[in-house]
Scaffold this motif. Structure first.
Motif, PDB file in Angstrom:
ATOM      1  N   UNK A 177       0.837  -1.192   0.000  1.00 20.91           N
ATOM      2  CA  UNK A 177       0.000   0.000   0.000  1.00 20.91           C
ATOM      3  C   UNK A 177       0.876   1.249   0.000  1.00 20.91           C
ATOM      4  N   UNK A 178       0.553   2.230  -0.837  1.00 26.26           N
ATOM      5  CA  UNK A 178       1.374   3.442  -0.892  1.00 26.26           C
ATOM      6  C   UNK A 178       1.062   4.391   0.263  1.00 26.26           C
ATOM      7  N   UNK A 179       2.045   5.198   0.632  1.00 27.54           N
ATOM      8  CA  UNK A 179       1.821   6.292   1.567  1.00 27.54           C
ATOM      9  C   UNK A 179       1.578   7.553   0.747  1.00 27.54           C
ATOM     10  N   UNK A 180       1.176   8.623   1.399  1.00 33.40           N
ATOM     11  CA  UNK A 180       0.917   9.859   0.673  1.00 33.40           C
ATOM     12  C   UNK A 180       2.225  10.467   0.176  1.00 33.40           C
ATOM     13  N   UNK A 181       2.142  11.219  -0.895  1.00 26.32           N
ATOM     14  CA  UNK A 181       3.316  11.883  -1.454  1.00 26.32           C
ATOM     15  C   UNK A 181       3.925  12.847  -0.441  1.00 26.32           C
ATOM     16  N   UNK A 182       3.075  13.563   0.295  1.00 24.69           N
ATOM     17  CA  UNK A 182       3.568  14.522   1.289  1.00 24.69           C
ATOM     18  C   UNK A 182       4.348  13.812   2.388  1.00 24.69           C
ATOM     19  N   UNK A 183       3.844  12.689   2.863  1.00 21.67           N
ATOM     20  CA  UNK A 183       4.547  11.944   3.914  1.00 21.67           C
ATOM     21  C   UNK A 183       5.875  11.397   3.377  1.00 21.67           C
ATOM     22  N   UNK A 184       5.868  10.931   2.138  1.00 19.30           N
ATOM     23  CA  UNK A 184       7.107  10.425   1.548  1.00 19.30           C
ATOM     24  C   UNK A 184       8.165  11.519   1.484  1.00 19.30           C
ATOM     25  N   UNK A 185       7.763  12.715   1.085  1.00 12.78           N
ATOM     26  CA  UNK A 185       8.716  13.827   0.982  1.00 12.78           C
ATOM     27  C   UNK A 185       9.276  14.178   2.354  1.00 12.78           C
ATOM     28  N   UNK A 186       8.435  14.132   3.399  1.00 12.80           N
ATOM     29  CA  UNK A 186       8.917  14.395   4.755  1.00 12.80           C
ATOM     30  C   UNK A 186       9.960  13.362   5.180  1.00 12.80           C
ATOM     31  N   UNK A 187       9.693  12.094   4.894  1.00 14.13           N
ATOM     32  CA  UNK A 187      10.638  11.034   5.236  1.00 14.13           C
ATOM     33  C   UNK A 187      11.932  11.178   4.442  1.00 14.13           C
ATOM     34  N   UNK A 188      11.804  11.558   3.198  1.00 15.17           N
ATOM     35  CA  UNK A 188      12.990  11.751   2.344  1.00 15.17           C
ATOM     36  C   UNK A 188      13.888  12.839   2.913  1.00 15.17           C
TER      37      UNK A 188
END
Length: 225
Positions: A177-188
């Motif tokens: 399942x994918x996470x949101x793009x915004x959450x991914x950018x925060x983790x990045x």
């Protein structure tokens, strides 16, 4: 696992009355399915729903032990959770943990909709006990000391359409399942700044993400009113 040990041929399950987690048609259908198609030694299976407000169980002690243990630990990556949970207890032995893969999770909600259509009247909110054995019936009780209501599956499975629909539950997820793009950018950003150690960054950067995926609050685990 109990069935494979071949030591107990009657099993009783106890849980709270949380409709989203336990007290629903999906749970009833899953237990019926197990008894009909997978149980080889267990002859009787019952599930008992405790009265809301009176649901203190051993599992609550398990949760408290895990929560107390992880509060004193630094956790960098999701992959660490299985080891941490297992090590939360040492006496009499570690907790046994089972890591599930995506294709091992079945869509019991859709299966239950086909298996128990709305014309089959089951008052799940008032349910206190359900009993399953081999055969085309299972039994419900709305009072611990009250009479049982028999649900005859042979009547439901009479049509070919129903037989095709409930032959096997489908796999719920075909991929991660994918996470949101915004959450991914925060983790990045946390990876780039070294907040997440380099050893764990690949685990986060490999996560699938989607612009259409929205972050959601976890489902409540409160009992029904």
């Amino acid at each position: 696992m109990v069935d494979e040990r071949r030591t107990q041929n009657e099993v009783a399950l106890y849980c709270d009355s949380c409709a989203g987690q336990n007290k629903n048609k999906a749970m009833i259908v899953m237990l019926y399915y197990f008894m009909q198609y997978h149980a080889s030694f267990v002859e009787r299976l019952t599930i008992n729903f405790l009265i809301p407000g009176h649901t203190m169980m051993p599992v609550d002690s398990v949760h408290a032990t895990i929560e107390g243990f992880i509060q004193k630990r630094t956790i960098y990556a999701p992959s660490e959770w299985q080891t941490l949970i297992g090590n939360a207890r040492t006496n009499p032995k570690k907790y046994e943990t089972i890591l599930l893969k995506n294709n091992e999770i079945k869509d019991w909600n859709s299966y239950a909709t086909a298996f128990l259509p709305n014309k089959i009247k089951i008052q799940t909110s008032k349910l206190r006990n359900a009993r399953f054995e081999k055969g085309d019936k299972f039994y419900l009780k709305y009072d611990y000391d009250g009479p049982e209501q028999a649900i005859e599956m042979s009547l439901i499975l009479r049509s070919r359409q129903n037989q095709q629909a409930i032959r096997e539950p489908k796999t719920a997820y075909t991929e991660k399942l994918p996470i949101s793009k915004a959450r991914y950018e925060d983790l990045k950003k946390m990876c780039e700044k070294g907040i997440i150690p380099e050893f764990y960054t690949k685990e986060y950067l490999d996560l699938p993400c989607d612009r259409n995926t929205r972050d959601a609050l976890p489902e409540t685990d409160e009992d029904e009113d």
